[in-house]
Design a protein around this motif. Sequence first.
Motif, PDB file in Angstrom:
ATOM      1  N   ALA A   1       0.836  -1.205   0.000  1.00 43.43           N
ATOM      2  CA  ALA A   1       0.000   0.000   0.000  1.00 43.43           C
ATOM      3  C   ALA A   1       0.871   1.255   0.000  1.00 43.43           C
ATOM      4  CB  ALA A   1      -0.927   0.002   1.212  1.00 43.43           C
ATOM      5  N   VAL A   2       1.950   1.237   0.755  1.00 45.99           N
ATOM      6  CA  VAL A   2       2.871   2.383   0.781  1.00 45.99           C
ATOM      7  C   VAL A   2       3.493   2.578  -0.600  1.00 45.99           C
ATOM      8  CG1 VAL A   2       5.052   3.214   1.727  1.00 45.99           C
ATOM      9  CG2 VAL A   2       3.338   2.233   3.247  1.00 45.99           C
ATOM     10  N   ARG A   3       3.920   1.492  -1.216  1.00 44.21           N
ATOM     11  CA  ARG A   3       4.525   1.590  -2.557  1.00 44.21           C
ATOM     12  C   ARG A   3       3.527   2.136  -3.581  1.00 44.21           C
ATOM     13  NH1 ARG A   3       7.076  -4.054  -1.529  1.00 44.21           N
ATOM     14  NH2 ARG A   3       9.094  -3.446  -0.651  1.00 44.21           N
ATOM     15  N   LEU A   4       2.273   1.658  -3.512  1.00 44.27           N
ATOM     16  CA  LEU A   4       1.249   2.137  -4.437  1.00 44.27           C
ATOM     17  C   LEU A   4       0.926   3.609  -4.179  1.00 44.27           C
ATOM     18  CD1 LEU A   4      -0.629   1.363  -6.749  1.00 44.27           C
ATOM     19  CD2 LEU A   4      -2.317   0.668  -5.048  1.00 44.27           C
ATOM     20  N   ALA A   5       0.884   4.026  -2.913  1.00 45.50           N
ATOM     21  CA  ALA A   5       0.626   5.433  -2.585  1.00 45.50           C
ATOM     22  C   ALA A   5       1.740   6.321  -3.127  1.00 45.50           C
ATOM     23  CB  ALA A   5       0.504   5.610  -1.072  1.00 45.50           C
ATOM     24  N   LYS A   6       2.977   5.862  -3.025  1.00 44.68           N
ATOM     25  CA  LYS A   6       4.095   6.642  -3.569  1.00 44.68           C
ATOM     26  C   LYS A   6       4.024   6.699  -5.092  1.00 44.68           C
ATOM     27  CE  LYS A   6       6.501   8.331  -0.313  1.00 44.68           C
ATOM     28  NZ  LYS A   6       6.614   9.773  -0.224  1.00 44.68           N
ATOM     29  N   LYS A   7       3.601   5.583  -5.703  1.00 45.98           N
ATOM     30  CA  LYS A   7       3.484   5.544  -7.160  1.00 45.98           C
ATOM     31  C   LYS A   7       2.400   6.515  -7.642  1.00 45.98           C
ATOM     32  CE  LYS A   7       3.885   1.597  -9.377  1.00 45.98           C
ATOM     33  NZ  LYS A   7       3.557   0.260  -9.925  1.00 45.98           N
ATOM     34  N   LYS A   8       1.331   6.667  -6.835  1.00 52.13           N
ATOM     35  CA  LYS A   8       0.241   7.582  -7.175  1.00 52.13           C
ATOM     36  C   LYS A   8       0.514   9.011  -6.693  1.00 52.13           C
ATOM     37  CE  LYS A   8      -3.535   4.275  -7.311  1.00 52.13           C
ATOM     38  NZ  LYS A   8      -4.916   4.025  -6.926  1.00 52.13           N
ATOM     39  N   HIS A   9       1.697   9.245  -6.122  1.00 57.78           N
ATOM     40  CA  HIS A   9       2.122  10.567  -5.646  1.00 57.78           C
ATOM     41  C   HIS A   9       1.218  11.111  -4.534  1.00 57.78           C
ATOM     42  CE1 HIS A   9       5.032  10.579  -8.861  1.00 57.78           C
ATOM     43  NE2 HIS A   9       4.070  10.351  -9.735  1.00 57.78           N
ATOM     44  N   LEU A  10       0.785  10.221  -3.647  1.00 56.36           N
ATOM     45  CA  LEU A  10       0.002  10.634  -2.485  1.00 56.36           C
ATOM     46  C   LEU A  10       0.971  10.884  -1.325  1.00 56.36           C
ATOM     47  CD1 LEU A  10      -2.923   8.064  -2.682  1.00 56.36           C
ATOM     48  CD2 LEU A  10      -2.978  10.468  -3.316  1.00 56.36           C
ATOM     49  N   GLU A  11       0.823  12.013  -0.668  1.00 59.01           N
ATOM     50  CA  GLU A  11       1.708  12.393   0.432  1.00 59.01           C
ATOM     51  C   GLU A  11       1.306  11.660   1.709  1.00 59.01           C
ATOM     52  OE1 GLU A  11       4.990  14.071   1.962  1.00 59.01           O
ATOM     53  OE2 GLU A  11       4.333  14.341  -0.106  1.00 59.01           O
ATOM     54  N   ILE A  12       2.141  10.730   2.158  1.00 64.01           N
ATOM     55  CA  ILE A  12       1.868   9.937   3.356  1.00 64.01           C
ATOM     56  C   ILE A  12       2.225  10.763   4.585  1.00 64.01           C
ATOM     57  CG2 ILE A  12       2.503   7.863   4.640  1.00 64.01           C
ATOM     58  CD1 ILE A  12       3.129   6.547   1.927  1.00 64.01           C
ATOM     59  N   LEU A  13       1.286  10.850   5.528  1.00 62.95           N
ATOM     60  CA  LEU A  13       1.563  11.546   6.781  1.00 62.95           C
ATOM     61  C   LEU A  13       2.465  10.696   7.668  1.00 62.95           C
ATOM     62  CD1 LEU A  13       1.058  13.897   8.755  1.00 62.95           C
ATOM     63  CD2 LEU A  13      -0.921  12.621   9.591  1.00 62.95           C
ATOM     64  N   ASP A  14       2.071   9.443   7.911  1.00 65.07           N
ATOM     65  CA  ASP A  14       2.875   8.552   8.738  1.00 65.07           C
ATOM     66  C   ASP A  14       2.373   7.125   8.608  1.00 65.07           C
ATOM     67  OD1 ASP A  14       4.912   7.837  10.435  1.00 65.07           O
ATOM     68  OD2 ASP A  14       4.285   9.165  12.057  1.00 65.07           O
ATOM     69  N   VAL A  15       3.208   6.182   9.015  1.00 66.28           N
ATOM     70  CA  VAL A  15       2.861   4.773   9.056  1.00 66.28           C
ATOM     71  C   VAL A  15       3.118   4.304  10.480  1.00 66.28           C
ATOM     72  CG1 VAL A  15       3.411   2.464   8.207  1.00 66.28           C
ATOM     73  CG2 VAL A  15       3.446   4.398   6.641  1.00 66.28           C
ATOM     74  N   TYR A  16       2.149   3.635  11.070  1.00 63.38           N
ATOM     75  CA  TYR A  16       2.255   3.138  12.437  1.00 63.38           C
ATOM     76  C   TYR A  16       2.263   1.622  12.406  1.00 63.38           C
ATOM     77  CZ  TYR A  16       0.760   7.894  13.466  1.00 63.38           C
ATOM     78  OH  TYR A  16       0.658   9.247  13.516  1.00 63.38           O
ATOM     79  N   SER A  17       3.184   1.017  13.159  1.00 65.60           N
ATOM     80  CA  SER A  17       3.230  -0.442  13.232  1.00 65.60           C
ATOM     81  C   SER A  17       3.725  -0.860  14.602  1.00 65.60           C
ATOM     82  CB  SER A  17       4.131  -1.013  12.139  1.00 65.60           C
ATOM     83  OG  SER A  17       5.487  -0.839  12.469  1.00 65.60           O
ATOM     84  N   PRO A  18       3.353  -2.075  15.027  1.00 63.23           N
ATOM     85  CA  PRO A  18       3.787  -2.543  16.349  1.00 63.23           C
ATOM     86  C   PRO A  18       5.255  -2.968  16.391  1.00 63.23           C
ATOM     87  CG  PRO A  18       2.390  -4.169  15.302  1.00 63.23           C
ATOM     88  CD  PRO A  18       2.397  -2.971  14.410  1.00 63.23           C
ATOM     89  N   PHE A  19       5.893  -3.118  15.235  1.00 70.33           N
ATOM     90  CA  PHE A  19       7.306  -3.495  15.179  1.00 70.33           C
ATOM     91  C   PHE A  19       7.910  -2.928  13.893  1.00 70.33           C
ATOM     92  CE2 PHE A  19       4.730  -7.036  13.616  1.00 70.33           C
ATOM     93  CZ  PHE A  19       5.213  -7.180  12.319  1.00 70.33           C
ATOM     94  N   PRO A  20       9.228  -2.830  13.814  1.00 67.50           N
ATOM     95  CA  PRO A  20       9.866  -2.307  12.600  1.00 67.50           C
ATOM     96  C   PRO A  20       9.592  -3.210  11.398  1.00 67.50           C
ATOM     97  CG  PRO A  20      11.432  -2.375  14.418  1.00 67.50           C
ATOM     98  CD  PRO A  20      10.200  -3.093  14.872  1.00 67.50           C
ATOM     99  N   ILE A  21       9.378  -2.591  10.246  1.00 69.47           N
ATOM    100  CA  ILE A  21       9.107  -3.326   9.012  1.00 69.47           C
ATOM    101  C   ILE A  21      10.282  -3.132   8.074  1.00 69.47           C
ATOM    102  CG2 ILE A  21       7.572  -3.565   7.037  1.00 69.47           C
ATOM    103  CD1 ILE A  21       5.339  -2.414   8.811  1.00 69.47           C
ATOM    104  N   HIS A  22      10.926  -4.236   7.697  1.00 65.61           N
ATOM    105  CA  HIS A  22      12.079  -4.182   6.816  1.00 65.61           C
ATOM    106  C   HIS A  22      11.670  -3.624   5.448  1.00 65.61           C
ATOM    107  CE1 HIS A  22      15.949  -5.196   5.167  1.00 65.61           C
ATOM    108  NE2 HIS A  22      15.360  -5.839   4.173  1.00 65.61           N
ATOM    109  N   GLY A  23      12.365  -2.595   4.996  1.00 61.27           N
ATOM    110  CA  GLY A  23      12.112  -1.997   3.697  1.00 61.27           C
ATOM    111  C   GLY A  23      11.120  -0.849   3.705  1.00 61.27           C
ATOM    112  N   LEU A  24      10.511  -0.551   4.844  1.00 55.69           N
ATOM    113  CA  LEU A  24       9.514   0.519   4.905  1.00 55.69           C
ATOM    114  C   LEU A  24      10.144   1.890   4.677  1.00 55.69           C
ATOM    115  CD1 LEU A  24       6.545   1.270   5.366  1.00 55.69           C
ATOM    116  CD2 LEU A  24       7.052   1.423   7.808  1.00 55.69           C
ATOM    117  N   ASP A  25      11.312   2.136   5.254  1.00 56.33           N
ATOM    118  CA  ASP A  25      11.975   3.428   5.068  1.00 56.33           C
ATOM    119  C   ASP A  25      12.255   3.681   3.587  1.00 56.33           C
ATOM    120  OD1 ASP A  25      11.958   3.592   7.788  1.00 56.33           O
ATOM    121  OD2 ASP A  25      14.088   3.183   8.046  1.00 56.33           O
TER     122      ASP A  25
END
Length: 173
Positions: A22-46
């Motif tokens: 979903a993050v990759r698709l949002a970036k592809k559609k040029h949507l400005e993400i405010l933040d992503v919240y998760s209970p643990f670190p996600i590899h590759g999210l940065d």
Amino acid sequence: MRKLNKDVIYGIYSDEEVLLNAVRLAKKKHLEILDVYSPFPIHGLDHAMGLSESRLHQAGFVYGSLGALLGFLGMTWIMTSDWPIIFGGKPYWPVPSFIPITFEMTVLCAAWGMTITFYTICGLWPGVSNPQLDLRTTDDKFCLAFDKSEVSEEDVKTLFHETGAEEVNSKMI
């Protein structure tokens, strides 16, 4: 609770891979993400969000260098000016014996400096209450958030529908 005065629309996900897509698709559609919240670190999210590498390690090097300098100069001052004692035939300025103190001061100053810097940048001091969009993000859910003033609400809802978000909610933080 700290108020940011932002109207946020967010989607809840159960799987980190689905969130990452979903993050990759949002970036592809040029949507400005405010933040992503998760209970643990996600590899590759940065990388997927386009975030640059943290410069905290550079600050740690500076703090460690200052600690080493402080330790070495402190021992130099103590052994040559404050308390110049010749013991066991050693000179006033026994540099090899400064190595343990210099190392310990390097580690101490780097650790404290990086901790204080991290807490300051992230606003994590004791007593600070940061807003949470959904309490389940600290347990088992993932959240992708957008600021309504920066994106089209219809585009975001379409993105959430395409990527399989379980819930779509709005909240003022």
